[in-house]
Write a protein that holds these residues in place. Structure first.
Motif, short mmCIF file in Angstrom:
data_model
loop_
_atom_site.label_atom_id
_atom_site.label_comp_id
_atom_site.label_asym_id
_atom_site.label_seq_id
_atom_site.Cartn_x
_atom_site.Cartn_y
_atom_site.Cartn_z
N GLY A 11 -7.73 -18.08 61.16
CA GLY A 11 -7.11 -17.92 59.90
C GLY A 11 -5.61 -17.90 59.93
O GLY A 11 -4.79 -18.35 59.20
N GLU A 12 -5.14 -16.74 60.96
CA GLU A 12 -3.64 -16.57 60.91
C GLU A 12 -2.87 -17.72 61.50
O GLU A 12 -1.96 -18.09 61.05
N LYS A 13 -3.53 -18.16 62.72
CA LYS A 13 -2.91 -19.28 63.35
C LYS A 13 -2.70 -20.60 62.47
O LYS A 13 -1.50 -21.25 62.39
N ILE A 14 -3.72 -20.64 61.73
CA ILE A 14 -3.49 -22.02 60.83
C ILE A 14 -2.67 -21.72 59.81
O ILE A 14 -2.05 -22.69 59.38
N THR A 15 -2.61 -20.68 59.21
CA THR A 15 -1.58 -20.19 58.11
C THR A 15 -0.18 -20.53 58.64
O THR A 15 0.71 -20.81 57.90
N ARG A 16 0.22 -19.91 59.76
CA ARG A 16 1.19 -19.89 60.43
C ARG A 16 1.75 -21.45 60.74
O ARG A 16 2.81 -21.81 60.50
N ALA A 17 0.78 -22.09 61.20
CA ALA A 17 1.17 -23.58 61.27
C ALA A 17 1.45 -24.34 60.07
O ALA A 17 2.33 -25.08 60.08
N ILE A 18 0.70 -23.92 59.00
CA ILE A 18 1.00 -24.68 57.65
C ILE A 18 2.72 -24.17 57.30
O ILE A 18 3.44 -24.86 56.63
N GLU A 19 2.69 -22.67 57.45
CA GLU A 19 4.31 -22.12 56.96
C GLU A 19 5.34 -22.94 57.75
O GLU A 19 6.30 -23.33 57.17
N ARG A 20 4.93 -23.39 59.05
CA ARG A 20 5.98 -24.04 59.89
C ARG A 20 6.07 -25.42 59.42
O ARG A 20 7.22 -26.17 59.40
N ALA A 21 4.91 -26.04 58.99
CA ALA A 21 5.10 -27.40 58.35
C ALA A 21 5.99 -27.40 57.27
O ALA A 21 6.89 -28.30 57.21
N ILE A 22 5.85 -26.33 56.41
CA ILE A 22 6.68 -26.42 55.18
C ILE A 22 8.29 -26.16 55.59
O ILE A 22 9.13 -26.47 54.99
N GLN A 23 8.28 -25.25 56.73
CA GLN A 23 9.88 -24.89 57.22
C GLN A 23 10.43 -26.29 57.63
O GLN A 23 11.46 -26.53 57.36
N LYS A 24 9.85 -27.02 58.40
CA LYS A 24 10.18 -28.14 59.22
C LYS A 24 10.24 -29.26 58.32
O LYS A 24 10.71 -30.33 58.69
N ARG A 25 9.24 -29.29 57.26
CA ARG A 25 8.99 -30.53 56.45
C ARG A 25 8.58 -31.41 57.09
O ARG A 25 8.65 -32.86 57.11
N TYR A 26 7.35 -31.08 58.00
CA TYR A 26 6.56 -31.92 58.83
C TYR A 26 5.27 -32.16 58.23
O TYR A 26 4.78 -31.25 57.63
N PRO A 27 4.45 -33.32 58.42
CA PRO A 27 3.19 -33.53 58.02
C PRO A 27 2.22 -32.50 58.84
O PRO A 27 2.51 -32.31 59.77
N PHE A 28 1.31 -32.04 58.12
CA PHE A 28 0.34 -31.11 58.80
C PHE A 28 -0.92 -32.04 59.12
O PHE A 28 -1.50 -32.39 57.95
N VAL A 29 -1.45 -32.07 60.30
CA VAL A 29 -2.75 -32.66 60.48
C VAL A 29 -3.60 -31.69 61.17
O VAL A 29 -3.21 -30.76 62.14
N LEU A 30 -4.96 -31.37 60.71
CA LEU A 30 -5.82 -30.36 61.41
C LEU A 30 -7.25 -31.22 61.45
O LEU A 30 -7.70 -31.55 60.67
N PHE A 31 -7.61 -30.90 62.52
CA PHE A 31 -8.86 -31.41 63.18
C PHE A 31 -10.08 -30.16 63.05
O PHE A 31 -9.53 -29.23 63.81
N ALA A 63 -1.71 -24.66 49.31
CA ALA A 63 -1.13 -24.79 47.86
C ALA A 63 0.41 -24.94 47.81
O ALA A 63 0.90 -25.72 47.30
N GLN A 64 0.66 -24.04 48.90
CA GLN A 64 2.14 -23.83 49.02
C GLN A 64 2.75 -25.28 49.61
O GLN A 64 3.91 -25.74 49.24
N LEU A 65 2.05 -25.73 50.59
CA LEU A 65 2.32 -26.93 51.30
C LEU A 65 2.47 -28.08 50.18
O LEU A 65 3.26 -29.02 50.21
N ASP A 66 1.44 -28.18 49.40
CA ASP A 66 1.31 -29.07 48.46
C ASP A 66 2.34 -28.86 47.15
O ASP A 66 2.92 -30.02 47.04
N LYS A 67 2.72 -27.90 46.82
CA LYS A 67 3.78 -27.45 46.18
C LYS A 67 5.31 -27.86 46.72
O LYS A 67 6.08 -28.50 45.99
N ALA A 68 5.30 -28.05 48.12
CA ALA A 68 6.49 -28.41 48.67
C ALA A 68 6.54 -30.11 48.86
O ALA A 68 7.53 -30.44 49.47
N GLY A 69 5.54 -30.80 48.58
CA GLY A 69 5.33 -32.16 48.48
C GLY A 69 5.04 -32.49 50.00
O GLY A 69 5.65 -33.69 50.36
N ILE A 70 4.64 -31.69 50.91
CA ILE A 70 4.24 -32.17 52.19
C ILE A 70 3.13 -32.69 52.48
O ILE A 70 2.04 -32.12 51.94
#
Length: 289
Positions: free
Chosen positions: A141-161, A187-194
């Protein structure tokens, strides 16, 4: 002479000697679990571990999935040193973690990082069912959450298998908390429009299917993937009804509006690139305005 003409000829099957068996390299051939077709493993790998005879999608490791999906040499891993502890003192849990680490070469059941798909940058997460059935404990859960936060920071799309048996019982309520944590991050990723693309593979069940795996802007699955929360038998006993034969398959969920598409593994990379291309052009047009 007549006796010789009409005599029965006995045919005997040849049994390989132990020496001959030793000379055949282990793993040279792979038998399809669905149709029984035997294929050279090397050829099967060229087909992305999909049976050419029936289309059965063999399980693949997280590393193999990354190689199939991302541009060669364009993957940079996140948080590779994170390992699980034993917060509840669950019997034999540390030993089981160690065994899975040795068996898989992974520290946990998910690999996260960033890379490119046909030149489009993404943050990616890939779960590996060989490690504790990819159950979601605190580190997953922590690794996935951190990955989402980096996607927000970098404004990169997030892909999860996703490929998981659900929450990790050895971590109790701490495991269940990851459902809320990852969902809040999305929810934060969605709010950022990513953009978030969720790819559900066989199997995606339990708390994982009930949280981040079902929250994509696009929810995609591989053919015949098992997807659901509770097991078939439990549901039938609860509702006292017999379920359809294809219940909880990707195709069933697609026909009932719970998935956006079912994509063959050999087409997955192209389809993901198409989606990324569409959204890249949309964002470019918005910036132009």
């Amino acid at each position: 002479m007549l006796k010789d003409l009409f005599s029965k000829r006995r045919r005997y099957a040849t049994i390989l000697s132990e020496q001959a068996k030793k000379e055949i390299p282990e793993g040279l051939m792979t038998k399809c679990k669905q149709c029984g077709t035997i294929t050279y493993t090397k050829e099967l790998k060229k087909q992305l571990m999909v049976c050419a005879a029936c289309g059965y999608h063999f399980p693949v490791t997280a590393r193999e999935r990354i190689e199939m999906t991302l541009d060669e040499g364009r993957f940079f891993e996140y948080d590779s040193d994170m390992v699980s502890k034993d917060p509840l003192g669950f019997p034999d849990y540390p030993q089981k973690l160690k065994q899975d680490m040795e068996k898989t070469g992974l520290h946990e059941a998910v690999i996260t990082g960033e890379g490119t798909i046909k030149g489009y940058p993404v943050v990616i997460g890939v779960m590996d069912a060989r490690f504790r059935m990819a159950s979601m404990g605190s580190v997953v859960g922590e690794k996935i959450t951190r990955a989402i936060e980096r996607a927000i920071q970098k404004r990169y799309p997030f892909v999860l298998f996703s490929a998981s048996g659900g929450a990790r019982m050895q971590e109790g309520v701490l495991s269940l908390m990851q459902m809320a944590k990852t969902s809040a991050a999305l929810a934060q990723l969605d709010k950022a429009g990513i953009l978030f693309i969720s790819v559900l593979t066989n199997p995606t069940t339990g708390g994982v299917s009930a949280s981040f795996a079902s929250l994509g802007d696009y929810n995609i699955a591989e053919p015949k993937a098992l997807i659901g929360f509770a097991g078939r038998r439990i549901i039938e006993q609860t509702i006292r009804q017999e379920l359809p034969d294809d219940f909880q398959t990707a195709e069933f969920l697609l026909s009932h509006g719970q998935l956006d598409m079912v994509v063959h593994r050999q087409e997955m990379r192209d389809r993901l690139a198409d989606i990324l291309d569409i959204h890249a052009h949309v964002h470019a047009e918005r910036r132009g305005k």
